[in-house]
Enzyme design. Structure first.
Site, PDB file in Angstrom:
ATOM      1  N   HIS A   1      -7.564  -4.113   9.876  1.00  0.00           N
ATOM      2  CA  HIS A   1      -7.236  -3.972   8.451  1.00  0.00           C
ATOM      3  C   HIS A   1      -5.978  -4.746   8.060  1.00  0.00           C
ATOM      4  CE1 HIS A   1      -5.025  -0.125   9.762  1.00  0.00           C
ATOM      5  NE2 HIS A   1      -4.072  -0.837   9.209  1.00  0.00           N
TER       6      HIS A   1
ATOM      7  N   GLU B   1      -9.709  -1.270   5.119  1.00  0.00           N
ATOM      8  CA  GLU B   1     -10.408  -1.005   6.375  1.00  0.00           C
ATOM      9  C   GLU B   1     -11.693  -1.827   6.429  1.00  0.00           C
ATOM     10  OE1 GLU B   1      -8.946   0.540   8.624  1.00  0.00           O
ATOM     11  OE2 GLU B   1      -8.118   2.488   8.039  1.00  0.00           O
TER      12      GLU B   1
ATOM     13  N   ASP C   1       0.818  -1.206   0.000  1.00  0.00           N
ATOM     14  CA  ASP C   1       0.000   0.000   0.000  1.00  0.00           C
ATOM     15  C   ASP C   1       0.855   1.261   0.000  1.00  0.00           C
ATOM     16  OD1 ASP C   1       0.931  -0.466   2.575  1.00  0.00           O
ATOM     17  OD2 ASP C   1      -1.044  -0.734   3.462  1.00  0.00           O
TER      18      ASP C   1
HETATM   19  C1  GLP Z   1      -0.453   0.335   8.553  1.00  0.00           C
HETATM   20  C2  GLP Z   1      -0.153  -0.476   7.288  1.00  0.00           C
HETATM   21  C3  GLP Z   1      -0.504  -1.936   7.467  1.00  0.00           C
HETATM   22  C4  GLP Z   1       0.077  -2.444   8.773  1.00  0.00           C
HETATM   23  C5  GLP Z   1      -0.539  -1.698   9.925  1.00  0.00           C
HETATM   24  C6  GLP Z   1      -0.027  -2.159  11.275  1.00  0.00           C
HETATM   25  O1  GLP Z   1      -1.728   0.851   8.598  1.00  0.00           O
HETATM   26  N1  GLP Z   1      -0.797   0.035   6.133  1.00  0.00           N
HETATM   27  O2  GLP Z   1      -0.016  -2.676   6.355  1.00  0.00           O
HETATM   28  O3  GLP Z   1      -0.164  -3.813   8.885  1.00  0.00           O
HETATM   29  O4  GLP Z   1      -0.227  -0.321   9.780  1.00  0.00           O
HETATM   30  O5  GLP Z   1       1.144  -1.467  11.622  1.00  0.00           O
HETATM   31  P1  GLP Z   1       2.166  -1.954  12.696  1.00  0.00           P
HETATM   32  O6  GLP Z   1       2.840  -3.153  12.125  1.00  0.00           O
HETATM   33  O7  GLP Z   1       3.142  -0.815  12.845  1.00  0.00           O
HETATM   34  O8  GLP Z   1       1.392  -2.237  13.911  1.00  0.00           O
END
Ligand code: GLP
EC number: 3.5.99.6
Length: 261
Positions: free
Chosen positions: A139, A144, A68
């Protein structure tokens, strides 16, 4: 059902998944990886870069697709996922930057950016192994709650919770973009192997909903239940709400070594 592996630490998860990726690349030097941003996969990238340095795993032909990107950040913004992927994955591991793609979040051409990304993934022959984190809202990528389980790469509006969670990377919460471009849930399900990682108590509910809850657009992570080859790697805290945890531990402890993950 997804295979759930409960590990004592993020380092152990990094070792397990990093080794699986190193094995994949050794078998198939031009393997196609699906790359996730966020703090969760960092231990995997660290272990993979150690393996590259220590064992000389040749990653020069590996191809990659990020999950993304934010829409509308100025080119080269340090928190654009293009920069994050370069800084946290491509440079430390030593991938060829020309072989690693990130969805185009520039406003110019945004209408067709999703279709172009899908075409690029198809032309590469599809993704062999997709790394996934999970957000507190459940998500995956930036899909979402409410995202279609058949969706392809497209522009989405971020929830306010996700914008607040990601505000720590920006100077002020208002700077977090309102829109993103993300591989769809359908795109993710077309990858040949999904590896979902989660650590910490804040992810426990999202993990339980993804792995054991009903398959529903309200819990985008639950789409992994529709996939034939899923590995979920969690620490004890993220596993705390899993009702089948004793069985997952039993199955992992007795798994034939030749099966890998
Ligand atoms: C963001 C990314 C996701 C990721 C999520 C969790 O929103 N777009 O791909 O999985 O955060 O982040 P973290 O791994 O820092 O908890």
């Amino acid at each position: 059902m997804a295979e759930v592996i409960i590990v004592p630490s993020e380092q152990e998860a990094g070792r397990l998944v990093g080794d699986a990726i190193a094995d994949l690349i050794t078998d198939r030097p031009d393997a196609v990886l699906g790359l996730a941003t966020g703090s969760t996969p960092l231990a995997v990238y660290r272990h993979l870069s150690d393996r590259v340095r220590r064992d000389g795993v040749d990653v020069s032909r590996v191809r990659g697709f990020a999950l993304d990107e934010y829409v509308g950040l100025p080119a080269g913004h340090p928190e654009s996922y293009r920069r994050v992927i370069e800084r946290e994955v491509v440079e430390p591991v030593g991938f060829d930057p020309a072989r690693i793609q990130v969805p185009h979040g520039d406003l110019e051409g945004i209408e067709t950016a999703g279709e172009r990304y899908e075409a690029a993934i198809r032309e590469a022959g599809g993704i062999d192994l997709q790394i996934l984190g999970i957000g507190r809202t459940g998500h995956i990528g930036f899909n979402e709650p409410g995202s279609s389980l058949a969706s392809s790469t497209r522009v989405k509006t971020l929830t306010e919770e996700t914008r607040a969670d990601n505000a720590r990377f920006f100077d002020s919460p208002e700077e977090v973009p309102m829109h993103c471009i993300t591989q769809g849930i359908g795109t993710i399900l077309r990858a040949r192997h999904l590896v979902l990682l989660a650590f910490g108590a804040a992810k426990a509910e999202a993990v339980a909903a993804a792995v054991e809850g009903p398959v529903s657009t309200s819990a985008p992570g639950s789409a992994v239940q529709l996939h034939p080859h899923v590995t979920v790697v969690v620490d004890e805290a993220a596993a705390a709400s899993l009702s089948q945890a004793p069985y997952y531990r039993h199955a992992w402890a007795n798994k034939p070594a030749w099966q890998g993950i």
